[in-house]
Enzyme design. Structure first.
Site, PDB file in Angstrom:
ATOM      1  N   ASN A   1       0.828  -1.205   0.000  1.00 31.95           N
ATOM      2  CA  ASN A   1       0.000   0.000   0.000  1.00 31.95           C
ATOM      3  C   ASN A   1       0.860   1.250   0.000  1.00 31.95           C
ATOM      4  O   ASN A   1       0.392   2.347   0.254  1.00 31.95           O
ATOM      5  CB  ASN A   1      -0.935  -0.007   1.218  1.00 31.95           C
ATOM      6  CG  ASN A   1      -1.896  -1.166   1.106  1.00 31.95           C
ATOM      7  OD1 ASN A   1      -2.418  -1.428   0.027  1.00 31.95           O
ATOM      8  ND2 ASN A   1      -2.098  -1.896   2.199  1.00 31.95           N
TER       9      ASN A   1
ATOM     10  N   GLY B   1       4.856   5.319  -2.636  1.00 30.18           N
ATOM     11  CA  GLY B   1       6.184   5.522  -3.226  1.00 30.18           C
ATOM     12  C   GLY B   1       6.546   4.364  -4.148  1.00 30.18           C
ATOM     13  O   GLY B   1       7.068   4.558  -5.247  1.00 30.18           O
TER      14      GLY B   1
ATOM     15  N   ASP C   1      10.108  -7.153  -1.170  1.00 28.17           N
ATOM     16  CA  ASP C   1      10.468  -7.164   0.241  1.00 28.17           C
ATOM     17  C   ASP C   1      11.882  -6.633   0.327  1.00 28.17           C
ATOM     18  O   ASP C   1      12.737  -6.972  -0.504  1.00 28.17           O
ATOM     19  CB  ASP C   1      10.374  -8.573   0.831  1.00 28.17           C
ATOM     20  CG  ASP C   1      10.340  -8.501   2.350  1.00 28.17           C
ATOM     21  OD1 ASP C   1       9.526  -7.732   2.894  1.00 28.17           O
ATOM     22  OD2 ASP C   1      11.161  -9.177   2.998  1.00 28.17           O
TER      23      ASP C   1
ATOM     24  N   GLY D   1      12.649   5.233   6.844  1.00 29.38           N
ATOM     25  CA  GLY D   1      13.399   4.113   7.425  1.00 29.38           C
ATOM     26  C   GLY D   1      14.822   4.495   7.813  1.00 29.38           C
ATOM     27  O   GLY D   1      15.056   5.517   8.468  1.00 29.38           O
TER      28      GLY D   1
ATOM     29  N   ASP E   1      17.201   5.547   5.929  1.00 34.16           N
ATOM     30  CA  ASP E   1      17.855   6.427   4.954  1.00 34.16           C
ATOM     31  C   ASP E   1      18.823   7.448   5.562  1.00 34.16           C
ATOM     32  O   ASP E   1      19.912   7.643   5.022  1.00 34.16           O
ATOM     33  CB  ASP E   1      16.797   7.169   4.113  1.00 34.16           C
ATOM     34  CG  ASP E   1      16.247   6.298   3.002  1.00 34.16           C
ATOM     35  OD1 ASP E   1      16.847   5.249   2.695  1.00 34.16           O
ATOM     36  OD2 ASP E   1      15.203   6.664   2.422  1.00 34.16           O
TER      37      ASP E   1
ATOM     38  N   LYS F   1      16.875   9.087  -5.656  1.00 32.94           N
ATOM     39  CA  LYS F   1      16.798   7.811  -4.943  1.00 32.94           C
ATOM     40  C   LYS F   1      16.202   6.735  -5.850  1.00 32.94           C
ATOM     41  O   LYS F   1      16.697   5.607  -5.909  1.00 32.94           O
ATOM     42  CB  LYS F   1      15.977   7.950  -3.649  1.00 32.94           C
ATOM     43  CG  LYS F   1      15.930   6.641  -2.870  1.00 32.94           C
ATOM     44  CD  LYS F   1      15.205   6.725  -1.539  1.00 32.94           C
ATOM     45  CE  LYS F   1      15.036   5.315  -0.960  1.00 32.94           C
ATOM     46  NZ  LYS F   1      14.257   5.263   0.260  1.00 32.94           N
TER      47      LYS F   1
ATOM     48  N   HIS G   1      18.002   0.146  -4.226  1.00 36.58           N
ATOM     49  CA  HIS G   1      17.892  -1.313  -4.278  1.00 36.58           C
ATOM     50  C   HIS G   1      16.567  -1.736  -4.912  1.00 36.58           C
ATOM     51  O   HIS G   1      16.514  -2.614  -5.763  1.00 36.58           O
ATOM     52  CB  HIS G   1      18.017  -1.862  -2.856  1.00 36.58           C
ATOM     53  CG  HIS G   1      17.177  -1.139  -1.830  1.00 36.58           C
ATOM     54  ND1 HIS G   1      17.181   0.227  -1.682  1.00 36.58           N
ATOM     55  CD2 HIS G   1      16.277  -1.597  -0.924  1.00 36.58           C
ATOM     56  CE1 HIS G   1      16.343   0.569  -0.735  1.00 36.58           C
ATOM     57  NE2 HIS G   1      15.777  -0.523  -0.257  1.00 36.58           N
ATOM     58  N   ARG G   2      15.477  -1.087  -4.502  1.00 32.74           N
ATOM     59  CA  ARG G   2      14.153  -1.475  -4.989  1.00 32.74           C
ATOM     60  C   ARG G   2      14.002  -1.135  -6.471  1.00 32.74           C
ATOM     61  O   ARG G   2      13.489  -1.934  -7.254  1.00 32.74           O
ATOM     62  CB  ARG G   2      13.078  -0.754  -4.175  1.00 32.74           C
ATOM     63  CG  ARG G   2      11.717  -1.353  -4.285  1.00 32.74           C
ATOM     64  CD  ARG G   2      10.767  -0.801  -3.254  1.00 32.74           C
ATOM     65  NE  ARG G   2      11.225   0.443  -2.672  1.00 32.74           N
ATOM     66  CZ  ARG G   2      11.786   0.543  -1.462  1.00 32.74           C
ATOM     67  NH1 ARG G   2      11.917  -0.504  -0.692  1.00 32.74           N
ATOM     68  NH2 ARG G   2      12.210   1.707  -1.018  1.00 32.74           N
TER      69      ARG G   2
HETATM   70  P1  IMP Z   1       9.361  -3.176   3.328  1.00 33.25           P
HETATM   71  O1  IMP Z   1       9.978  -4.169   2.428  1.00 33.25           O
HETATM   72  O2  IMP Z   1       8.779  -2.010   2.614  1.00 33.25           O
HETATM   73  O3  IMP Z   1       8.444  -3.814   4.328  1.00 33.25           O
HETATM   74  O4  IMP Z   1      10.550  -2.526   4.168  1.00 33.25           O
HETATM   75  C1  IMP Z   1      11.094  -3.150   5.291  1.00 33.25           C
HETATM   76  C2  IMP Z   1      11.891  -2.169   6.098  1.00 33.25           C
HETATM   77  O5  IMP Z   1      13.204  -2.081   5.550  1.00 33.25           O
HETATM   78  C3  IMP Z   1      11.369  -0.747   6.159  1.00 33.25           C
HETATM   79  O6  IMP Z   1      10.440  -0.571   7.188  1.00 33.25           O
HETATM   80  C4  IMP Z   1      12.639   0.023   6.441  1.00 33.25           C
HETATM   81  O7  IMP Z   1      12.955  -0.036   7.800  1.00 33.25           O
HETATM   82  C5  IMP Z   1      13.687  -0.762   5.662  1.00 33.25           C
HETATM   83  N1  IMP Z   1      13.831  -0.234   4.298  1.00 33.25           N
HETATM   84  C6  IMP Z   1      13.457  -0.831   3.143  1.00 33.25           C
HETATM   85  N2  IMP Z   1      13.732  -0.046   2.098  1.00 33.25           N
HETATM   86  C7  IMP Z   1      14.255   1.084   2.609  1.00 33.25           C
HETATM   87  C8  IMP Z   1      14.714   2.293   2.013  1.00 33.25           C
HETATM   88  O8  IMP Z   1      14.680   2.515   0.801  1.00 33.25           O
HETATM   89  N3  IMP Z   1      15.183   3.213   2.876  1.00 33.25           N
HETATM   90  C9  IMP Z   1      15.235   3.033   4.208  1.00 33.25           C
HETATM   91  N4  IMP Z   1      14.806   1.950   4.816  1.00 33.25           N
HETATM   92  C10 IMP Z   1      14.322   0.958   4.022  1.00 33.25           C
END
Ligand code: IMP
Length: 216
Positions: free
Chosen positions: A8, A11, A67, A151, A153, A173, A178-179
């Protein structure tokens, strides 16, 4: 055929939209009133597929899930898959960052290396499945810098940039994260999968491939 993002997070939705043709319809699981399964996997890949399979089965559409998390070498890969809940539930960025700094107290800069990792998984209506991985290397600072992102960052100094992730604009970014790298890894096959379903709808013939083999 549309794509359903098993998240949800607006970004992530924007990142995926940026990478696909503008006529591709993308909805989030939340917009369809769907709950995401609990992230009980031991790896990013397991968790990404858990979410993608659940949403593909529930919607009979193409599901995309990611993830991600932070791995710190001095902490043997922690917080890893527990990144969101590192300091406990409910997930709280400030508490997670404070705990990370506490655990790294006294660790010199050269040993504060780590990386953000992401796995993006795609599952089709007939169980077609593939995934891609992306990562970005960096160092965990002793104090936060920057106000962007989320997070970890502000603590993550990107290798070769002399800036933290929180000091980048959203576009910057999204170009290197990574994503974004993982999303880019699936885009070609995701587009192909989408086209096989859309072709089949247009001419009425079933020309779907039964299995798409992609390992990245
Ligand atoms: P999710 O995969 O979106 O559930 O991310 C898991 C957790 O990893 C987040 O709550 C952050 O703590 C950390 N995380 C994932 N991607 C990022 C990012 O791009 N920046 C900072 N923290 C990240």
């Amino acid at each position: 055929m549309r794509i359903v993002l098993a998240s949800n997070n607006q970004g992530k939705l924007r990142e995926l939209k940026d990478l696909l043709s503008s006529d591709v319809e993308i909805m989030t699981a939340g917009e369809l009133g769907l709950e995401l399964p609990e992230e009980t996997g031991a790896t990013f890949e397991e968790n990404a597929f858990l979410k993608a399979h659940a949403i593909a089965e529930a919607t009979k559409q193409i599901a995309v899930a990611d993830d991600s998390g932070l791995e710190v070498d001095a902490l043997h890969g922690a917080p890893g898959v527990r990144s969101a809940r590192f300091a406990g539930e409910p997930s709280d960025d400030a508490r997670n960052n404070a705990l990370l700094l506490a655990k790294l107290t006294g660790v010199p800069a050269k040993q504060r290396t780590g990386r953000f990792q992401s796995v993006v998984a795609v599952v089709g209506p007939q169980g077609e499945a593939f995934s891609a991985h992306g990562s970005i290397e960096g160092e965990i600072l002793e104090e936060p810098r920057g106000s962007g992102g989320f997070g970890y960052d502000p603590l993550f100094l990107i290798d070769g940039y002399n800036r933290t992730m929180a000091e980048l604009s959203l576009d910057e970014k999204n170009a290197i994260s990574h994503r974004a790298r993982a999303f880019r890894g699936v885009v070609e096959h995701l587009t192909a999968l989408l086209n096989t379903y859309n072709d089949c709808r247009v001419d009425g013939t079933d020309n779907r491939r039964s299995h798409i083999e992609v390992e990245t």
